[in-house]
Design a protein around this motif. Structure first.
Motif, PDB file in Angstrom:
ATOM      1  N   VAL A  21     -97.341 -69.766  43.643  1.00 39.95           N
ATOM      2  CA  VAL A  21     -98.730 -70.216  43.460  1.00 39.95           C
ATOM      3  C   VAL A  21     -98.742 -71.582  42.767  1.00 39.95           C
ATOM      4  O   VAL A  21     -99.427 -72.518  43.207  1.00 39.95           O
ATOM      5  N   ILE A  22     -97.936 -71.716  41.686  1.00 37.62           N
ATOM      6  CA  ILE A  22     -97.896 -72.994  40.945  1.00 37.62           C
ATOM      7  C   ILE A  22     -97.364 -74.095  41.871  1.00 37.62           C
ATOM      8  O   ILE A  22     -97.882 -75.216  41.905  1.00 37.62           O
ATOM      9  N   GLY A  23     -96.341 -73.735  42.680  1.00 39.00           N
ATOM     10  CA  GLY A  23     -95.718 -74.717  43.581  1.00 39.00           C
ATOM     11  C   GLY A  23     -96.673 -75.239  44.642  1.00 39.00           C
ATOM     12  O   GLY A  23     -96.537 -76.365  45.118  1.00 39.00           O
ATOM     13  N   LEU A  24     -97.667 -74.397  45.014  1.00 37.16           N
ATOM     14  CA  LEU A  24     -98.626 -74.827  46.053  1.00 37.16           C
ATOM     15  C   LEU A  24     -99.583 -75.915  45.551  1.00 37.16           C
ATOM     16  O   LEU A  24    -100.143 -76.672  46.339  1.00 37.16           O
ATOM     17  N   LEU A  25     -99.748 -76.007  44.241  1.00 35.60           N
ATOM     18  CA  LEU A  25    -100.833 -76.830  43.700  1.00 35.60           C
ATOM     19  C   LEU A  25    -100.654 -78.360  43.745  1.00 35.60           C
ATOM     20  O   LEU A  25    -101.620 -79.074  44.044  1.00 35.60           O
ATOM     21  N   PRO A  26     -99.452 -78.941  43.460  1.00 35.47           N
ATOM     22  CA  PRO A  26     -99.365 -80.406  43.331  1.00 35.47           C
ATOM     23  C   PRO A  26     -99.971 -81.218  44.483  1.00 35.47           C
ATOM     24  O   PRO A  26    -100.701 -82.180  44.213  1.00 35.47           O
ATOM     25  N   PRO A  27     -99.748 -80.860  45.782  1.00 30.80           N
ATOM     26  CA  PRO A  27    -100.363 -81.685  46.834  1.00 30.80           C
ATOM     27  C   PRO A  27    -101.890 -81.731  46.716  1.00 30.80           C
ATOM     28  O   PRO A  27    -102.507 -82.780  46.955  1.00 30.80           O
ATOM     29  N   PHE A  28    -102.498 -80.581  46.324  1.00 29.84           N
ATOM     30  CA  PHE A  28    -103.967 -80.557  46.184  1.00 29.84           C
ATOM     31  C   PHE A  28    -104.403 -81.426  45.006  1.00 29.84           C
ATOM     32  O   PHE A  28    -105.410 -82.111  45.062  1.00 29.84           O
ATOM     33  N   TRP A  29    -103.609 -81.407  43.942  1.00 31.32           N
ATOM     34  CA  TRP A  29    -103.892 -82.239  42.766  1.00 31.32           C
ATOM     35  C   TRP A  29    -103.806 -83.724  43.141  1.00 31.32           C
ATOM     36  O   TRP A  29    -104.673 -84.513  42.797  1.00 31.32           O
ATOM     37  N   TYR A  30    -102.776 -84.078  43.912  1.00 32.53           N
ATOM     38  CA  TYR A  30    -102.631 -85.479  44.342  1.00 32.53           C
ATOM     39  C   TYR A  30    -103.787 -85.894  45.246  1.00 32.53           C
ATOM     40  O   TYR A  30    -104.287 -87.013  45.143  1.00 32.53           O
ATOM     41  N   LEU A  31    -104.209 -84.974  46.136  1.00 31.52           N
ATOM     42  CA  LEU A  31    -105.356 -85.284  47.010  1.00 31.52           C
ATOM     43  C   LEU A  31    -106.603 -85.550  46.172  1.00 31.52           C
ATOM     44  O   LEU A  31    -107.334 -86.506  46.407  1.00 31.52           O
ATOM     45  N   TYR A  32    -106.800 -84.680  45.174  1.00 33.67           N
ATOM     46  CA  TYR A  32    -107.940 -84.843  44.273  1.00 33.67           C
ATOM     47  C   TYR A  32    -107.862 -86.214  43.591  1.00 33.67           C
ATOM     48  O   TYR A  32    -108.849 -86.967  43.553  1.00 33.67           O
ATOM     49  N   LEU A  33    -106.657 -86.555  43.068  1.00 34.49           N
ATOM     50  CA  LEU A  33    -106.487 -87.859  42.416  1.00 34.49           C
ATOM     51  C   LEU A  33    -106.785 -88.995  43.397  1.00 34.49           C
ATOM     52  O   LEU A  33    -107.419 -89.986  43.045  1.00 34.49           O
ATOM     53  N   GLY A  34    -106.314 -88.812  44.660  1.00 30.51           N
ATOM     54  CA  GLY A  34    -106.542 -89.837  45.684  1.00 30.51           C
ATOM     55  C   GLY A  34    -108.025 -90.081  45.918  1.00 30.51           C
ATOM     56  O   GLY A  34    -108.475 -91.224  46.007  1.00 30.51           O
ATOM     57  N   ALA A  46     -99.467 -94.019  47.863  1.00 30.04           N
ATOM     58  CA  ALA A  46     -99.090 -93.327  46.626  1.00 30.04           C
ATOM     59  C   ALA A  46     -98.911 -91.829  46.891  1.00 30.04           C
ATOM     60  O   ALA A  46     -97.974 -91.207  46.380  1.00 30.04           O
ATOM     61  N   LEU A  47     -99.794 -91.270  47.734  1.00 27.25           N
ATOM     62  CA  LEU A  47     -99.709 -89.847  48.079  1.00 27.25           C
ATOM     63  C   LEU A  47     -98.395 -89.555  48.813  1.00 27.25           C
ATOM     64  O   LEU A  47     -97.668 -88.617  48.476  1.00 27.25           O
ATOM     65  N   GLU A  48     -98.091 -90.391  49.803  1.00 28.05           N
ATOM     66  CA  GLU A  48     -96.829 -90.254  50.556  1.00 28.05           C
ATOM     67  C   GLU A  48     -95.635 -90.298  49.606  1.00 28.05           C
ATOM     68  O   GLU A  48     -94.740 -89.466  49.674  1.00 28.05           O
ATOM     69  N   MET A  93     -95.936 -81.681  53.714  1.00 29.54           N
ATOM     70  CA  MET A  93     -97.163 -82.375  53.276  1.00 29.54           C
ATOM     71  C   MET A  93     -96.951 -83.891  53.314  1.00 29.54           C
ATOM     72  O   MET A  93     -97.865 -84.649  53.647  1.00 29.54           O
ATOM     73  N   HIS A  94     -95.729 -84.316  52.963  1.00 28.15           N
ATOM     74  CA  HIS A  94     -95.353 -85.743  53.009  1.00 28.15           C
ATOM     75  C   HIS A  94     -95.460 -86.236  54.456  1.00 28.15           C
ATOM     76  O   HIS A  94     -96.056 -87.272  54.734  1.00 28.15           O
ATOM     77  N   LEU A  95     -94.934 -85.443  55.373  1.00 31.32           N
ATOM     78  CA  LEU A  95     -94.974 -85.784  56.798  1.00 31.32           C
ATOM     79  C   LEU A  95     -96.426 -85.800  57.296  1.00 31.32           C
ATOM     80  O   LEU A  95     -96.844 -86.702  58.025  1.00 31.32           O
ATOM     81  N   TRP A  98     -98.330 -88.794  56.229  1.00 29.60           N
ATOM     82  CA  TRP A  98     -97.938 -89.946  57.070  1.00 29.60           C
ATOM     83  C   TRP A  98     -98.612 -89.873  58.439  1.00 29.60           C
ATOM     84  O   TRP A  98     -99.211 -90.841  58.910  1.00 29.60           O
ATOM     85  N   LEU A  99     -98.576 -88.662  59.059  1.00 29.93           N
ATOM     86  CA  LEU A  99     -99.130 -88.493  60.411  1.00 29.93           C
ATOM     87  C   LEU A  99    -100.644 -88.652  60.426  1.00 29.93           C
ATOM     88  O   LEU A  99    -101.194 -89.383  61.253  1.00 29.93           O
ATOM     89  N   VAL A 100    -101.316 -87.953  59.513  1.00 27.20           N
ATOM     90  CA  VAL A 100    -102.774 -87.841  59.588  1.00 27.20           C
ATOM     91  C   VAL A 100    -103.478 -88.997  58.869  1.00 27.20           C
ATOM     92  O   VAL A 100    -104.476 -89.523  59.365  1.00 27.20           O
ATOM     93  N   LEU A 101    -102.950 -89.408  57.715  1.00 26.06           N
ATOM     94  CA  LEU A 101    -103.669 -90.415  56.925  1.00 26.06           C
ATOM     95  C   LEU A 101    -103.141 -91.826  57.154  1.00 26.06           C
ATOM     96  O   LEU A 101    -103.862 -92.792  56.994  1.00 26.06           O
TER      97      LEU A 101
END
Ligand code: HEM
Length: 204
Positions: A21-34, A46-48, A93-95, A98-101
């Motif tokens: 559960v904790i491991g799932l969170l960082p990408p969402f946190w980075y999106l929020y920061l973005g 920066a997200l990539e 998520m990194h990929l 790159w693909l989507v954004l």
């Protein structure tokens, strides 16, 4: 009881699911920061970068489980699959970023894979990691047999070396940080090839 045995007894009692559960969170946190201006003037780049780096760091953590057990007796084996799967999740998520954004258009995606060596190498690393994630279940180990499964999972070493090479190329010029990761992965690969003493073989 040795210190390692005491730690192992405590670790055995820990549930694994909260770490997922904790491991799932960082990408969402980075999106929020973005979205809220917390990732600077180039939020997509920066997200990539953050997701790629996090993926590489989690892969390093996954590969450290065996040497930690070998040299200290502390067993994190129960956590290794979770660490590897979370690493793969960050790399997906990194990929995806790159693909989507970033590139977005299919033609540009193909052109980048062919023309930019760092993208080609990153993709090769990803393609080596994907079968490891797919075969990470107990069912796959049973179906493949332990020997074949272990042989397949040795792909993680070329995959992380390529991941570090991708990082070196992304940074352009000689930079110390990607070289440290490359050095670390070469060291972890080297440790694997060391002969084991009888006592250590029993501990592993
Ligand atoms: C699946 C194919 C991959 C693609 C298309 C890709 C693409 C990218 C892109 C576009 C960047 C930013 C480049 C720039 O600044 O212009 C980047 C950076 C990075 N990628 Fe990848 N990547 C891939 C796979 C991987 C893999 C498998 C790993 C790790 C094992 C990884 C780790 C990194 C790292 C560490 C960075 C740099 C982070 C930093 O500068 O702080 N990438 N990647």
């Amino acid at each position: 009881m040795t210190a390692a045995q005491t730690i192992n007894a405590r670790l055995r009692k820990l549930p694994i699911w909260p770490f997922y559960v904790i491991g799932l969170l960082p990408p969402f946190w980075y999106l929020y920061l973005g979205f809220t201006g917390g990732l600077g003037v180039e939020p997509i780049k920066a997200l990539e970068h953050r997701l790629g780096l996090l993926g590489l760091q989690m892969l390093a953590a996954t590969l450290m489980v065996t040497p930690i057990q070998r040299f200290t007796g502390v067993s994190l084996l129960r956590f290794r699959r979770m660490l590897g799967l979370i690493a793969f999740y960050y790399i997906c998520m990194h990929l995806l970023a790159w693909l989507v954004l970033d590139v977005q258009r299919p033609a540009a995606i193909l052109a980048d894979i062919v023309k930019r060596p760092y993208v080609t190498i990153g993709m090769a690393s990803f393609l080596m990691l994907a079968p490891l994630a797919i075969t990470s279940t107990d069912g796959s180990i049973r179906r493949m047999g332990a020997m074949a499964w272990r042989r397949l999972h040795r792909l993680v070493y070329p995959a992380v070396i390529l991941g570090a090479a991708h990082f070196i190329l992304v940074r352009k010029g000689v930079q110390i940080e990607p070289l440290i990761y490359l050095g670390l992965f070469v060291l972890l690969l080297g440790v694997r090839t060391l002969p084991r003493t009888g006592r250590r073989r029993l501990a592993a």
